[in-house]
Write an enzyme that holds these catalytic residues in place. Sequence first.
Site, PDB file in Angstrom:
ATOM      1  N   SER A 198       0.855  -1.184   0.000  1.00 32.81           N
ATOM      2  CA  SER A 198       0.000   0.000   0.000  1.00 32.81           C
ATOM      3  C   SER A 198       0.890   1.232   0.000  1.00 32.81           C
ATOM      4  O   SER A 198       1.917   1.259   0.680  1.00 32.81           O
ATOM      5  CB  SER A 198      -0.907   0.003   1.243  1.00 32.81           C
ATOM      6  OG  SER A 198      -1.490   1.273   1.439  1.00 32.81           O
ATOM      7  N   ARG A 204     -20.975  -7.620 -46.499  1.00 34.03           N
ATOM      8  CA  ARG A 204     -19.882  -7.122 -45.669  1.00 34.03           C
ATOM      9  C   ARG A 204     -20.370  -5.831 -45.034  1.00 34.03           C
ATOM     10  O   ARG A 204     -20.959  -4.992 -45.716  1.00 34.03           O
ATOM     11  CB  ARG A 204     -18.595  -6.891 -46.481  1.00 34.03           C
ATOM     12  CG  ARG A 204     -17.938  -8.204 -46.925  1.00 34.03           C
ATOM     13  CD  ARG A 204     -16.579  -8.009 -47.577  1.00 34.03           C
ATOM     14  NE  ARG A 204     -15.681  -7.305 -46.688  1.00 34.03           N
ATOM     15  CZ  ARG A 204     -14.925  -6.265 -47.065  1.00 34.03           C
ATOM     16  NH1 ARG A 204     -14.995  -5.815 -48.298  1.00 34.03           N
ATOM     17  NH2 ARG A 204     -14.139  -5.679 -46.204  1.00 34.03           N
TER      18      ARG A 204
END
Length: 466
Positions: free
Chosen positions: A297, A336
């Site tokens: 931490s 497409r």
Amino acid sequence: MYESDAGLLAPGRAGSPAEATTGDSAFLQAMLDAEAALTRAQSACGLAPAEAGRAVTETADAGRFDVRDLALRARSGGNPVIPLVVDLMAAVPEDARAYVHRGATSQDILDTAAMLVASRTLATVLDDLERAAGEVARHATTHRDTQMAGRTLTQHAVPTTFGLKAAGWRALILDARDRLTAVRASLPAQLGGAAGTLAAFSAFSAPAASATAQEDEEQEETGGHEEVDLLALVAAYARELELAEPVLPWHTLRTPIADLAGALAFTAGALGKMAADVLTLSRTEIGEVEEEEGGDSSALPHKANPVHATLIAAAARRAPGLAATLYGSLAAEDERPAGAWHAEWEPLRDLLRLVGGAARDGAALAAGLRVVPYAMRENLQLTDGLIVSERLAAVFADRIGRARAREVLAAAAERAHSETTDLADVLFDVLREEPELAGLDLAELTDPTRYTGSAGPLTDRALERR
């Protein structure tokens, strides 16, 4: 000048094998591999000279091309294949240029490259899942009979064992492995040409490498070269790439992407279950497990944060959203699409990276997990015997009926809670008031370590799976 993405905000995937297999250079190499395989396949089918296949393959090295330049030039056509084909044609010998990208469309190459990248990435993910499953199996075996509190809706429910919990983690990991294995085997090459008809491949023809001038003249007189079986070309292309042969071009039939998305999201969630349990059980006030190598931490020097579990949990939260985008691209128009295909590229890569990082962290988490049995035993006593109320209800019901048993136990539980005393002590008074309950062994009935049901046999059965 800003640097490219180095993973600063992505510690989950930073340094993982998946990061290397999904990077820009990896995608570029996959596109080049697709182009080279296409030329080789056409050579094998008589549509290109053998020398062309060899020339394109020798040139198809990502280190020879400028990734950033290709990215910037991709804006003009909307995808990176267009500028890549220009550069590849310029890089190969002049007599091979006509056979680069011949008959293909950009989506053929980019879809195929995505499948190559996915296959290569899944190989590393599967390795990590096997390691994670092995480590979790070790915990399940070691702690087959280590009693702990089972929790439902955040509260103590009935006793269970850590072995059964670990066996459940392993079952999910193996489910993920099986899904990814099946998906990886089904990843298909993509080849269809401009609108999925393969028409351009039949329009092109080329003499075989050994053709003589006389043979060329004879072919011209007869109207061209012998027509090639284009389905055989697709098969040859897939073989060159070691991908599955598609039944149809799948430009707008996105089953392969959807299946991949689903399996990856499931894998993230499967690993996320283990991480969620570790995050809960490693809380200071619970302390039943802890990561062997906890994270630091920046503010609190005493902390050892469950970092592997945290990173996995983050991946599990992001994966469903990415998969949803890929599922959304199933609704693709025409032969497409505009936008649907393009929307897949980044979320697919992110999903592969997330799951690759999570699998890496899952193996590390399982390998370094410390189990604390004494904390589990202490926590079993937190409710002063109430954790076995289900068992007592069943035993009492046989003697005084279900309704009366529930009434008696509810009153006893309320008294034990309000007086902060053990449930067994209260029940001694109850037994004096309920003659039908005389003779019961309250010490045995209220012992949580004697009420784990079939946790042991269930663990054994789960561990039989290979």
